[in-house]
Design an enzyme around this catalytic site. Sequence first.
Site, short mmCIF file in Angstrom:
data_model
loop_
_atom_site.label_atom_id
_atom_site.label_comp_id
_atom_site.label_asym_id
_atom_site.label_seq_id
_atom_site.Cartn_x
_atom_site.Cartn_y
_atom_site.Cartn_z
N THR A 257 0.81 -1.27 -0.01
CA THR A 257 -0.02 -0.17 0.02
C THR A 257 0.86 1.05 0.05
O THR A 257 0.72 2.18 -0.96
CB THR A 257 -0.80 0.08 1.21
N ALA B 262 6.55 -8.18 1.53
CA ALA B 262 7.11 -9.54 1.95
C ALA B 262 6.36 -10.60 2.72
O ALA B 262 6.47 -11.85 2.30
CB ALA B 262 8.09 -9.20 2.96
N THR C 232 13.76 5.68 10.94
CA THR C 232 14.48 4.51 11.13
C THR C 232 14.24 3.20 10.55
O THR C 232 13.16 2.95 10.48
CB THR C 232 14.77 4.32 12.70
N CYS D 288 -9.24 -6.38 2.93
CA CYS D 288 -10.25 -5.51 3.58
C CYS D 288 -11.64 -5.50 3.28
O CYS D 288 -12.62 -5.52 4.08
CB CYS D 288 -9.63 -4.02 3.20
N1 PLP Z 1 -1.69 -4.81 -4.20
C1 PLP Z 1 -2.31 -6.12 -4.30
C2 PLP Z 1 -2.43 -6.72 -5.95
C3 PLP Z 1 -2.55 -6.83 -3.35
O1 PLP Z 1 -2.79 -8.04 -3.18
C4 PLP Z 1 -2.17 -6.27 -1.99
C5 PLP Z 1 -2.53 -6.82 -0.50
O2 PLP Z 1 -3.60 -7.53 -0.66
C6 PLP Z 1 -1.78 -5.10 -1.81
C7 PLP Z 1 -1.50 -4.14 -3.03
C8 PLP Z 1 -1.34 -4.13 -0.57
O3 PLP Z 1 -0.30 -4.81 -0.04
P1 PLP Z 1 -0.06 -4.66 1.43
O4 PLP Z 1 -0.88 -5.61 2.32
O5 PLP Z 1 1.54 -4.84 1.53
O6 PLP Z 1 -0.10 -3.09 1.91
#
Ligand code: PLP
Length: 385
Positions: free
Chosen positions: A73, A202, A245, A337
């Site tokens: 994100t 990760a 950091t 979500c």
């Molecule tokens: N982009 C895609 C295609 C995802 O599947 C996700 C997580 O579900 C994200 C972005 C967001 O990643 P993060 O959970 O590391 O913020």
Amino acid sequence: MENHIYFDYAATTPLEPTVLSAMMPYFKERFGNPSSIHSFGRNARAALDKARAELATLLNTSSSEIFFNSGGTEAINTVFKIAIRSLGVKRIISAPIEHPATLQSINYWVNQQHVVVDFLPVNAQGLVVLDNLEAMIQDDSKKTMVVLMHINNETGLINDIETIATLCQKYKVIFFSDTVQSIAHYNFGQLRHKPDFYVGSAHKFYGPKGSGLMYVNKNLLLEKGIRLQPLLYGGGQERNMRSGTENLPGIIGLVKALTFVYENLEQYEKHLFSCKSYFIKELRKIVSNDTVIFGEQTPQYANSNIISLALPFNERTAMLLYSFDIERIACSSGSACSSGANKGSAMMKIIYPEKEVVLLRISIGIHTTLDEINQFMIAFKNILL
Ligand code: PLP
């Protein structure tokens, strides 16, 4: 959890024990702050530089093109900020079935009147229709960035990013791909044509949560001597891009996890594809004919680990995730979500505006077994009865 079956690897994955072992010293004796002058700090700095160099080798790029951060994100939000504030992008070409981190970012910048957006159409198989892309990017009246994810997190369908990257390079258009779901399924070091920006998280590949990466093609910056405007202001970490950091245990874990996956990539992908094809074969015996299994008709665009179904809405399918949960099987209805809030899939409303469908996303991983798939089929039959 004992006696529970996990089919939600696209939401997150269990931490690999060797990854945890690699991280442990950086929580304990090697806890120093990489910015400190003393030996604790210098040791931490050396480990950080080494991790970045190892990742650069793995991705066949240079250390200066890699920025560590907190995950997908943040990386996606940062790409938009760089592209719009530092590179002067005024127009975005994307698709309405991108991850919410992308769609909400586009929404924000459109509302701020910094960019306009053109969305490509999506067909009934869930594929983004790329036919008009070349014609669209030839219009150079506004500085353009193409934003198309590699593997869709809800359908598991693939956008051919090498072809898109080639096209964008031809017309000198910036290309960003959200590669959160794909970076651990393709060896990005071996791609011949890469997006200008790509990202990773990760926890999607057996590494820790809260640790991610952003790749920025240095040619974007070198051509005009552009200095990136920081995402976070402060002590100037991550080459002044992201102050704060560094999360050293997380960074060590990310690099170890991607190394671990790439070392075993062929074997893992073979396992995933074979589990997925067994899954689809068995699912077809159970689900109604009007159920869409994404990628079934277009296997060349189907990824290895997401099995996604659009089921007709009825009293059985309405409560599907809860029914599976009672059966101790964890699966999902799309991005983490929206399934948490149980709002249904916004993406399905775009692909099937006229139908009411329920999305079931089963996502498998390196620990998935045939026995688990067979148990899933028994449970699913009972639920649909
Ligand atoms: N982009 C895609 C295609 C995802 O599947 C996700 C997580 O579900 C994200 C972005 C967001 O990643 P993060 O959970 O590391 O913020």
